[in-house]
Design a protein around this motif. Structure first.
Motif, mmCIF file in Angstrom:
data_model
loop_
_atom_site.group_PDB
_atom_site.id
_atom_site.type_symbol
_atom_site.label_atom_id
_atom_site.label_comp_id
_atom_site.label_asym_id
_atom_site.label_seq_id
_atom_site.Cartn_x
_atom_site.Cartn_y
_atom_site.Cartn_z
ATOM 1 N N SER A 247 0.974 -1.252 0.057
ATOM 2 C CA SER A 247 0.265 0.141 0.110
ATOM 3 C C SER A 247 0.721 1.406 -0.016
ATOM 4 O O SER A 247 0.344 2.581 -0.279
ATOM 5 C CB SER A 247 -0.540 -0.101 0.998
ATOM 6 N N THR A 248 2.044 1.307 0.493
ATOM 7 C CA THR A 248 2.957 2.293 -0.105
ATOM 8 C C THR A 248 3.781 1.974 0.350
ATOM 9 O O THR A 248 5.573 3.021 -0.017
ATOM 10 C CB THR A 248 3.480 2.223 2.023
ATOM 11 N N ALA A 249 3.982 1.626 -1.459
ATOM 12 C CA ALA A 249 5.431 1.987 -1.866
ATOM 13 C C ALA A 249 5.778 2.795 -3.279
ATOM 14 O O ALA A 249 6.090 3.192 -3.082
ATOM 15 C CB ALA A 249 4.508 0.845 -3.053
ATOM 16 N N ALA A 250 4.489 3.862 -2.864
ATOM 17 C CA ALA A 250 4.915 5.109 -3.396
ATOM 18 C C ALA A 250 6.220 5.399 -2.932
ATOM 19 O O ALA A 250 6.433 6.139 -3.301
ATOM 20 C CB ALA A 250 3.686 6.343 -3.714
ATOM 21 N N ALA A 251 5.642 5.416 -1.295
ATOM 22 C CA ALA A 251 7.265 5.881 -0.063
ATOM 23 C C ALA A 251 8.416 5.635 -0.769
ATOM 24 O O ALA A 251 9.510 5.854 -0.939
ATOM 25 C CB ALA A 251 6.775 5.953 1.057
ATOM 26 N N PHE A 252 8.559 4.280 -1.263
ATOM 27 C CA PHE A 252 9.993 3.460 -1.545
ATOM 28 C C PHE A 252 10.434 3.671 -3.164
ATOM 29 O O PHE A 252 11.375 4.275 -2.565
ATOM 30 C CB PHE A 252 10.094 2.014 -1.873
#
Length: 321
Positions: free
Chosen positions: A283-288
């Motif tokens: 869900s928070t792959a954007a942060a990566f």
């Protein structure tokens, strides 16, 4: 807003490195990662809390010792699914087996803001400490909120991160994230804990967050994967100043985009940086993806484009020195 430091950890649990990993072997034990980053074990902490703390501290290790001291600091943790590993056993114990009393550790680890609290305690942060959950737009929401706090002067530094952990089985994990062939990239499930340190430091910085935008309408899966639509929205958010216009441009596509036409983007003068093979879908792959780009793509301007399954869009525009 200047980005002072960034760090990313993916499923391989190797900080700031693109390492090979296999979905079938997840989740890996994080204890070696804890020892590497923190120098000692974490007692009575679940896997989610360990991942949050390792990611946040790995980011802070990129600045000098004591950088936070004397400053008003906020911690903004984003997560789509939260601490499922601890929440599920807690719920099962209390509701499925005729009641009962979970262990104190199990209860403490299941509290929604527990991970952010533990990170704040380790970093000696006494200011704003929040956990934000908006499914796959969680990181963008946390980033927008952190920027609001910084611009209003309520805090001087913001540690903003996204963490979601792999929770077996693969089929259940995909169902929790609401993935289908029609609404997402074909990619293994993954996990990550990736963080940015933001502040108004004009000397010690690696890049800038230029805009966080959530679009103004709900669109269909066909529309949110259309390259023309993404390009149009991206170019509206890029500053008109010639210094920005001359930078090399990159598109970072979120995991809902399943039809990226690389040839189209190349013709328009953009490159596509597909970071998902290094972190998998979570869900928070954007942060990566954003933290990795800030560290690994110098002298560039990039747009991360994401979309919720409902059709709500989110764009983050950033640049590197």
């Amino acid at each position: 807003m200047p980005v002072i430091a960034a760090s990313y950890i993916g499923p391989s649990l190797t900080p700031n490195r693109d390492a090979l990993w296999e979905e079938s072997k997840l989740p890996l034990n994080p204890d070696d990662l804890v020892n590497e980053i923190m120098g000692q074990p974490m007692r009575r902490a679940g896997r989610f809390i360990k991942m949050v703390c390792c990611g946040g501290i790995a980011c802070l290790q990129k600045v000098s010792l004591g950088y936070l001291k004397g400053k008003k600091v906020g911690i903004f943790l984003s997560t789509g699914l939260g601490n499922v590993d601890e929440i599920m056993p807690f719920i099962t114990q209390v509701f499925k087996h005729g009641g009962g009393f979970p262990s104190p550790n199990q209860f403490a680890n299941s509290v929604s803001n527990a991970a952010a609290f533990v990170l704040a305690r380790i970093c000696e942060v006494t200011g704003t400490v929040l956990t934000i959950s908006q499914e796959e737009l969680s990181f963008e929401s946390a980033l927008w909120l952190a920027l609001s706090y910084l611009e209003s002067g309520e805090i001087e530094l913001a540690l903003v991160g996204g963490c979601d952990i792999f929770t077996p089985t693969v089929e259940e994990y995909r169902e929790r994230v609401n993935l289908t062939p029609e609404n997402s990239h074909s990619m293994p499930m993954g996990e990550g804990s990736s963080w940015l340190l933001l502040g108004k430091d004009k000397e010690n910085y690696i890049g800038n967050i230029l805009a966080v935008d959530f679009g103004n309408k709900i669109i269909s899966p066909e529309e949110f994967s259309a390259s023309e639509n993404i390009l149009s929205q991206s170019e509206k958010l890029i500053p008109a100043d010639s210094a920005w216009q001359k930078k090399k441009r990159f598109l970072l596509p979120g995991f809902r985009l399943n039809k990226i036409d690389s040839d189209f983007w190349k013709l328009k003068g953009w490159e596509v940086d597909d970071y998902l093979p290094y972190c998998g879908i979570h869900s928070t792959a954007a942060a990566f993806g954003i933290a990795r780009a800030l560290r690994e793509i110098p002298a560039a301007l990039f747009v991360h484009y994401n979309c919720h399954a409902s059709g709500k869009q989110a764009l983050v525009v950033a640049s590197t020195k």
